[in-house]
Every structure is written in C-alpha cells, then in structure tokens.
Design a protein around this motif. Structure first.
Motif, short mmCIF file in Angstrom:
data_model
loop_
_atom_site.label_atom_id
_atom_site.label_comp_id
_atom_site.label_asym_id
_atom_site.label_seq_id
_atom_site.Cartn_x
_atom_site.Cartn_y
_atom_site.Cartn_z
N GLY A 38 0.75 -1.30 -0.09
CA GLY A 38 0.16 -0.03 0.09
C GLY A 38 1.06 1.29 -0.04
O GLY A 38 0.51 2.32 -0.69
N LEU A 39 1.98 1.42 0.61
CA LEU A 39 2.94 2.26 0.94
C LEU A 39 3.43 2.69 -0.70
O LEU A 39 3.50 3.79 -0.86
CB LEU A 39 3.83 2.09 1.74
CG LEU A 39 3.52 2.39 3.23
CD1 LEU A 39 4.77 2.17 4.07
CD2 LEU A 39 3.15 3.95 3.60
N SER A 40 3.89 1.47 -1.12
CA SER A 40 4.40 1.79 -2.46
C SER A 40 3.41 2.08 -3.59
O SER A 40 3.78 3.16 -4.58
CB SER A 40 4.97 0.24 -2.85
OG SER A 40 5.94 0.06 -2.23
N TYR A 41 2.18 1.65 -3.37
CA TYR A 41 1.10 2.04 -4.49
C TYR A 41 1.10 3.64 -4.16
O TYR A 41 0.64 4.19 -5.24
CB TYR A 41 -0.04 1.32 -4.09
CG TYR A 41 -1.08 1.49 -5.26
CD1 TYR A 41 -0.87 0.57 -6.30
CD2 TYR A 41 -2.38 2.37 -5.12
CE1 TYR A 41 -1.78 0.59 -7.30
CE2 TYR A 41 -3.25 2.11 -6.10
CZ TYR A 41 -2.96 1.44 -7.18
OH TYR A 41 -3.80 1.48 -8.31
N ILE A 42 0.86 4.31 -3.24
CA ILE A 42 0.55 5.58 -2.96
C ILE A 42 1.85 6.61 -3.17
O ILE A 42 2.01 7.72 -2.76
CB ILE A 42 -0.17 5.94 -1.60
CG1 ILE A 42 0.82 5.51 -0.49
CG2 ILE A 42 -1.28 5.30 -1.70
CD1 ILE A 42 0.04 6.08 0.75
N PRO A 91 9.61 1.82 -7.69
CA PRO A 91 10.33 1.56 -9.11
C PRO A 91 11.85 2.09 -9.10
O PRO A 91 11.80 3.36 -9.14
CB PRO A 91 9.13 1.89 -9.86
CG PRO A 91 7.97 2.05 -9.28
CD PRO A 91 8.38 2.69 -8.08
N PRO A 92 12.56 1.57 -9.71
CA PRO A 92 12.49 0.13 -10.51
C PRO A 92 12.86 -1.05 -9.68
O PRO A 92 12.94 -2.12 -10.23
CB PRO A 92 13.67 0.20 -11.59
CG PRO A 92 14.69 0.91 -11.10
CD PRO A 92 14.07 2.01 -10.20
N THR A 93 12.92 -0.93 -8.31
CA THR A 93 13.28 -1.95 -7.53
C THR A 93 11.86 -2.86 -7.77
O THR A 93 10.90 -2.57 -7.53
CB THR A 93 13.20 -1.38 -6.10
OG1 THR A 93 14.18 -0.55 -5.80
CG2 THR A 93 13.33 -2.55 -5.12
N PRO A 94 12.47 -4.05 -7.79
CA PRO A 94 11.25 -5.28 -8.17
C PRO A 94 10.52 -5.76 -6.52
O PRO A 94 11.03 -6.92 -6.40
CB PRO A 94 12.11 -6.25 -8.88
CG PRO A 94 13.58 -6.15 -8.24
CD PRO A 94 13.62 -4.80 -7.94
#
Length: 296
Positions: free
Chosen positions: A232-236, A242-245
């Motif tokens: 959720g943190l990455s999504y907001i 990115p580009p970390t997988p």
C-alpha cells in the motif's frame, strides 16, 4: 553435588523445551489448513533464498522489442512497459517483500517486548510513562501512522521497515504488559529472586518465555499484514519505489497500463493475496496449537 544437580536440571529443561517444540509441530501437521499454509510459505522462502538460480532473466534487463507483451513460452508472465521479464521481477520481488514483512514485524516485536517487559515488571513511574505513550500512539490509526512516518523519513528499504514496525509496536507492548501482570506473583519468580537473579535476567530468562506465546502468534499473522501495508505504501508513492522489483512497487508501475496489460497488476496482486492468505492460515493453526484451552 549441587553443581551436578544444577546440570541435571538444565538438561531436563532443555529436553522439555525440545519436546514441546516437537509437540507443537505435530499438532500443526494435524491441521490441514495450517500445514498447507506452512508449505506454501516455505516455498516462497525457498524462492527468496535461491532467487538468482530460479529467475530466468535479469530483473533490470531492458528489451525495447518486447514491451508490454502478454504471457508466452519465452516470458511466462509477460513483460512490463520497459520489456523486463515480469516472472523474474516477481521472483526477485519475493526477497524484498518477504524481507519487509519479516523485518518490519520483528522490529515491532522486539521494541514491544522491551517496553512491555519494563512496564509490566518494573511498574511505577516507568509503567505510567510507557502506557501513556502507548495510549497516545494507539489513538492514531496504524495505517495513518505508517504513512506519516514514511512521508517524514522518505523512501527506501530501511525507512520502510521502520515505518511498518511502528504500527504494531505499541499494541504488542500493551499485550505483553497484561501477560506479565498475570505472571508477576507466580512462585517461580519468587524462587528466582531468592537465588539473587538480576532484574534483567528475571524479565527475559524466566518471565518472558512464559508469556511470549501470544506475541509469537501475533508476529506470524502480522507478517502478511506488514507485506500488505508495504504494498500500500508503494502504491501511494511512499515506501520502496520502481525500478526496485518489489511486489507493491510493481503494482504501482502497472496501474498506468491497466487496459493495455492488466497482467502487470494481476500477477503481483494475486501473489500478495496468496502469500498473506497462507501466512494467516499458518498463524491460525499456530494460535490453536499454542492455546492452552485447545490442547486437549
């Protein structure tokens, strides 16, 4: 003679602990749901450990001739907007996502154990200060607290771990304090004091092993929630970017191509759901196994 008796007692304690661990493991194996969840979680752990051997491509390798391709024999999960192999990025992402879940939950558990042990055993002004801090921090929703900390400290792996750990720290502290207050007057603690054991040794060697079971169950079930919070943190726009997988970062990158390549969101989302579901299955089985009311 006394030394020999002490050694025999220590050996008996070690054997008892080993037999309890074996008993818990056997009970988990009798629970089909917990066994299934444990096997799937172990598969994910295996993938995370042996990532370089399992990934067919470099997760950062660009291919301008194969952008936004669907699943095929060459790329089983297709490619992203830069031609990178999605399967390879999913495999490498297991390292980041599982590390975030385990480290975030572990840090919250350790801090909660230290604060809860001090509040429950020492009491007095120490307990008052720690409990008031817990009251203040728990009045703020955990997700909001995670977002605030991540927004203040910035993005990055360790910053995300710290932000994810804060949400569950104070709840674990309060839970452990309650468990310690129940055990505080038991005879084995009086015996430890009679043998001139120090406060720290009594808290962490004698008292903690008898009250840690609920926290271990909460820690296990909290890993899935921590991974979901990290996604959720990455999504907001916070957390790992990115580009970390990382699975959440891959969801973030794929939302702009939802119509052209829905698999960019489908595969990370499904994997997150499966892993969190299996962790919760294992956590439920572990809770039932370690609950004294259900042992019979």
């Amino acid at each position: 003679m006394l030394k020999s008796d002490k050694q025999q007692t220590e050996v008996q304690v070690k054997r008892k602990k080993q037999s309890q661990i074996v008993m818990i493991f056997k009970r988990i194996l009798r629970d089909r749901g917990a066994t299934f969840g444990m096997i799937i979680v172990l598969i994910f752990v295996f993938i995370a450990i042996f990532t370089p051997l399992l990934a067919p491509y470099d997760p950062y390798e660009l291919d301008a001739t194969a952008m936004l391709e669907g699943p095929s024999l060459k790329h089983w999960m297709g490619t992203d907007e830069l031609g990178r192999d999605v399967l390879s990025r999913m495999i490498y992402g297991s390292r980041y996502s599982l590390s975030l879940g385990v480290l975030g939950s572990s840090l919250g558990l350790v801090v909660g154990i230290i604060l809860g042990s001090m509040a429950g055993y020492l009491g007095g002004i120490v307990e008052t200060i720690i409990m008031r801090i817990c009251d203040i921090m728990m009045s703020i929703p955990g997700t909001l607290m995670t977002i605030i900390v991540s927004a203040v400290l910035g993005t990055g792996f360790m910053v995300t771990v710290v932000a994810l750990s804060i949400g569950g720290t104070f709840g674990r502290c309060r839970m452990l304090r309650g468990q310690i207050l129940r055990e505080k007057g038991r005879e084995y603690l009086e015996a430890a004091r009679a043998y001139n054991c120090g406060t720290v040794r009594i808290m962490f060697s004698h008292l903690l092993p008898n009250v840690i079971s609920p926290l271990l169950v909460g820690f296990t079930m909290g890993i899935g929630g921590t991974i979901t919070a990290a996604a959720g943190l990455s999504y907001i726009g916070l957390g790992i970017q990115p580009p970390t997988p990382e699975w959440g970062a891959m969801l973030t990158a794929g939302r702009d191509y939802l119509r052209k390549a829905p698999t960019l969101i489908l595969f990370p989302g499904v994997v997150i759901c499966i892993f969190c579901w299996c962790v919760n299955l294992f956590g439920d089985g572990l809770r039932d196994t370690m609950d004294p009311k259900l042992k019979n």
